[in-house]
Design a protein around this motif. Structure first.
Motif, short mmCIF file in Angstrom:
data_model
loop_
_atom_site.label_atom_id
_atom_site.label_comp_id
_atom_site.label_asym_id
_atom_site.label_seq_id
_atom_site.Cartn_x
_atom_site.Cartn_y
_atom_site.Cartn_z
N SER A 8 0.86 -1.18 0.00
CA SER A 8 0.00 0.00 0.00
C SER A 8 0.90 1.23 0.00
O SER A 8 2.10 1.12 0.27
CB SER A 8 -0.89 -0.02 1.25
N ILE A 9 0.34 2.38 -0.31
CA ILE A 9 1.12 3.62 -0.28
C ILE A 9 0.32 4.71 0.42
O ILE A 9 -0.88 4.89 0.15
CB ILE A 9 1.53 4.07 -1.70
N HIS A 10 0.98 5.41 1.34
CA HIS A 10 0.35 6.54 2.02
C HIS A 10 0.42 7.75 1.08
O HIS A 10 1.50 8.14 0.64
CB HIS A 10 1.09 6.83 3.33
N LEU A 11 -0.73 8.34 0.80
CA LEU A 11 -0.79 9.40 -0.20
C LEU A 11 -0.46 10.78 0.33
O LEU A 11 -0.32 11.72 -0.45
CB LEU A 11 -2.19 9.42 -0.83
N ALA A 12 -0.29 10.94 1.65
CA ALA A 12 -0.10 12.27 2.22
C ALA A 12 1.11 12.98 1.64
O ALA A 12 1.07 14.18 1.35
CB ALA A 12 0.03 12.16 3.74
N GLU A 314 10.47 2.60 -6.45
CA GLU A 314 11.30 1.59 -5.80
C GLU A 314 10.58 0.93 -4.63
O GLU A 314 10.87 -0.21 -4.27
CB GLU A 314 12.60 2.23 -5.31
N GLY A 315 9.64 1.65 -4.02
CA GLY A 315 8.94 1.12 -2.85
C GLY A 315 8.11 -0.11 -3.15
O GLY A 315 7.98 -1.00 -2.31
N VAL A 316 7.53 -0.18 -4.34
CA VAL A 316 6.71 -1.34 -4.72
C VAL A 316 7.53 -2.62 -4.68
O VAL A 316 7.17 -3.60 -4.03
CB VAL A 316 6.09 -1.14 -6.12
#
Length: 351
Positions: A8-12, A314-316
């Motif tokens: 998941s990714i935090h969109l803030a 890169e986070g994925v």
């Protein structure tokens, strides 16, 4: 054991005035194209999400979920960090924190606190309508200016601060319970809940509330030199959210954990993109898997050097490489032999 969900990714940290980061459909398409499976929504960012409408309208929530589903995404959690911060503000931070609040409550700490409380309650209801069971937040900070005790803290100061913190949060925890939502406090320097001891102080004062949980982010433990692996062993039963964020700590003869009032790039402790810091994520994912953490692994990108687009890309792969697919086999089963009760006694030398 369960396999951790993600990435998941935090969109803030990505929300912006420029496309494709200025509305939810566009940023969702961007996240999906990168390979994320979920988004973590900041409930305070009205460019992406209307928390008041979500609390009141199932149709709106269904519309948001349906749009995300078209991109192959779900919502992992709502976050309410700004609302939590504004629930408990020391006067030293009034001017700065007013910037987080709407104009009509600025300059009025009591009105600002009431507004934050209302928003937290709305977010709990919105989480239920969205089918979510976890919600992230900050505790706020009444005692933080007194972290280092000089002049010495007068007796009862910290106890009074935590009593008041618990008083403000208890009704919100109760509302979360009514909506089936765990309230996960991010353990974070600058917040009154910044380590294990302070979490315990708060947890005791809210009566061990069953909705009082933890958002685990190891980067904040690196910066304060706290053993995050021991922390997992101690607080595993409270951890319901997980931010995958890296950091490094390189003290010198000139500065240490306090950072010398320097900018982020010049501090001994710095947040870094995933894989560029010192956090032992292999050990963290192993422990979370062992302890049956069933929630999401959410990339929270913060880095003083690397561009956010590169960090998000890169986070994925980073999270995918660290998620452990839980085994349904025992590795040494091939060497097992069947035995009966009499043979068990024989093996032990029992007549």
């Amino acid at each position: 054991m369960k396999t951790i969900q993600g990435p998941s990714i935090h969109l803030a940290q990505f929300s912006d005035v420029a496309a494709p980061f200025n509305d939810l459909p566009s940023i969702a398409a961007w996240a999906a194209q990168l390979g994320y499976k979920a988004v973590q929504l900041p409930a305070w960012d009205e460019r992406l999400f209307d928390v008041k409408l979500a609390a009141e309208s199932q149709a709106y929530c269904d519309q948001v979920r349906g749009m995300l589903a078209e991109h192959g995404l779900v919502i992992s959690e709502l976050t309410t960090h700004i609302f939590g911060q504004l629930l408990a503000v020391h006067p030293a931070y009034d001017v700065l924190c007013d910037g987080f609040a709407p104009p009509q409550v600025r300059g009025n700490p009591a009105a600002r606190t009431a507004w934050a409380r209302e928003r937290l309650l709305l977010a709990a209801r919105a989480s239920r309508r969205l089918g979510l069971t976890e919600m992230g937040t900050f505790s706020g900070a009444l005692a933080w200016p007194y972290l280092f005790p000089f002049p010495q803290r007068p007796p009862g100061l910290i106890e009074t601060a935590f009593d008041e913190l618990a008083r403000r949060w208890l009704p919100i925890l109760d509302a979360c319970d009514e909506n089936g939502v765990n309230l996960c406090y991010e353990i974070h320097p600058s917040e009154d809940l910044h380590d294990g001891v302070t979490f315990e102080m708060f947890h005791e004062r809210v009566g061990g509330h069953r909705r009082c949980a933890i958002l685990f982010d190891p980067s904040h433990f690196v910066l304060q030199q706290l053993n995050y692996l021991d922390y997992l062993d101690i607080y595993k039963d409270h951890i319901r959210m997980f931010h995958v964020k890296d950091a490094e700590f390189n003290p010198s003869g000139r500065q240490g954990i306090y950072g010398g009032y320097q900018s982020w790039e010049n501090r001994a402790g710095r947040f870094r993109s995933l894989g560029d810091g010192q956090v032992d994520f292999k050990a963290i994912f192993s422990k979370l898997t062992q302890y049956d953490y069933a929630g999401w692994a959410t990339v929270e990108w913060e880095c003083c050097l690397k561009h956010p687009d590169q960090g998000a890309r890169e986070g994925v792969d980073f999270v995918n490489r660290h998620i452990i697919e839980v085994t349904d086999k025992v590795f040494d089963d091939f060497a097992g032999v069947p035995v009966d009760a009499a043979q068990l006694k024989q093996l032990l030398g029992i007549a």
